[in-house]
Motif scaffolding. Structure first.
Motif, PDB file in Angstrom:
ATOM      1  N   LEU B  18      -1.642   6.225   2.561  1.00  0.00           N
ATOM      2  CA  LEU B  18      -1.391   4.910   3.166  1.00  0.00           C
ATOM      3  C   LEU B  18      -2.418   3.910   2.652  1.00  0.00           C
ATOM      4  O   LEU B  18      -2.090   2.781   2.265  1.00  0.00           O
ATOM      5  CB  LEU B  18      -1.555   4.993   4.693  1.00  0.00           C
ATOM      6  N   GLY B  19      -3.664   4.349   2.623  1.00  0.00           N
ATOM      7  CA  GLY B  19      -4.750   3.473   2.186  1.00  0.00           C
ATOM      8  C   GLY B  19      -4.617   3.088   0.728  1.00  0.00           C
ATOM      9  O   GLY B  19      -4.755   1.912   0.364  1.00  0.00           O
ATOM     10  N   SER B  22      -1.801   0.598   0.329  1.00  0.00           N
ATOM     11  CA  SER B  22      -2.157  -0.719   0.890  1.00  0.00           C
ATOM     12  C   SER B  22      -3.017  -1.493  -0.098  1.00  0.00           C
ATOM     13  O   SER B  22      -2.811  -2.682  -0.321  1.00  0.00           O
ATOM     14  CB  SER B  22      -2.955  -0.568   2.194  1.00  0.00           C
ATOM     15  N   ILE B  23      -3.971  -0.803  -0.699  1.00  0.00           N
ATOM     16  CA  ILE B  23      -4.867  -1.458  -1.658  1.00  0.00           C
ATOM     17  C   ILE B  23      -4.081  -1.894  -2.897  1.00  0.00           C
ATOM     18  O   ILE B  23      -4.220  -3.012  -3.382  1.00  0.00           O
ATOM     19  CB  ILE B  23      -6.042  -0.532  -2.034  1.00  0.00           C
ATOM     20  N   MET B  25      -0.979  -2.581  -3.119  1.00  0.00           N
ATOM     21  CA  MET B  25       0.025  -3.626  -2.835  1.00  0.00           C
ATOM     22  C   MET B  25      -0.570  -5.024  -3.043  1.00  0.00           C
ATOM     23  O   MET B  25       0.133  -5.963  -3.337  1.00  0.00           O
ATOM     24  CB  MET B  25       0.505  -3.506  -1.379  1.00  0.00           C
ATOM     25  N   VAL B  26      -1.902  -5.117  -2.869  1.00  0.00           N
ATOM     26  CA  VAL B  26      -2.515  -6.451  -2.949  1.00  0.00           C
ATOM     27  C   VAL B  26      -3.492  -6.562  -4.116  1.00  0.00           C
ATOM     28  O   VAL B  26      -4.276  -7.486  -4.202  1.00  0.00           O
ATOM     29  CB  VAL B  26      -3.223  -6.806  -1.610  1.00  0.00           C
TER      30      VAL B  26
END
Lengths: 99, 99
Positions: B18-19, B22-23, B25-26
């Motif tokens: 997940l982490g 998330s990283i 994605m941006v």
């Protein structure tokens, strides 16, 4: 960028435990078969996740009877409610950080 | 009550994956050490999760150089972006069902 998973609770990592806690957050007590049907699981799979949650102090088990048939129900504890709310908050913050 | 975990993606069950997603994605591309620092992980732990995500087709690896030093960076694939967005949507719906 802050560690996006810092506040996520390892106990709620499994989708099944996420599902159990979501159901117990909005139901006072739910029996084994209803949980099994809602989450579409096998007995063994559900049982192992329920014991992990019980050992963590996040749910409690009530063994009752309906007529002569045993009826085991599960409900969330105060600690479980608090921990799950914190986990959901951390998930929400992670989701916001990605948008 | 619909199965609250029906649309959750098993690949994203782990907090670490997940982490990572998330990283990514941006950020267009992030190297191994930056991911390791941001997520506060060991080499081995991060490497195994990155290969799971790569095998799923959700991230791609780029092996480059900075001077004579190898510099491996990771970036999200179109399929990864789509799958992760669907997962976050399912998480949001699950969170809404609990409020």
């Amino acid at each position: 960028m802050e560690n996006p998973i810092l506040h996520l609770n390892k106990i709620f990592e499994s989708r099944i435990r996420l599902g159990v806690m979501s159901i117990l957050m909005v139901n006072d007590a739910v029996n084994f078969n209803d949980l099994k049907q809602m989450l579409e699981l096998t007995d063994g799979n559900l049982a192992s996740h329920l014991s992990t949650l019980e050992e963590s102090g996040y749910l409690k088990v009530h063994k009752g009877f309906i007529g002569r048939k045993t009826n085991t129900t599960y409900s969330i504890t105060k600690a479980g409610e608090k921990a799950f709310k914190n986990h959901l908050l951390a998930l929400e913050n992670m989701i916001k950080s990605v948008k």
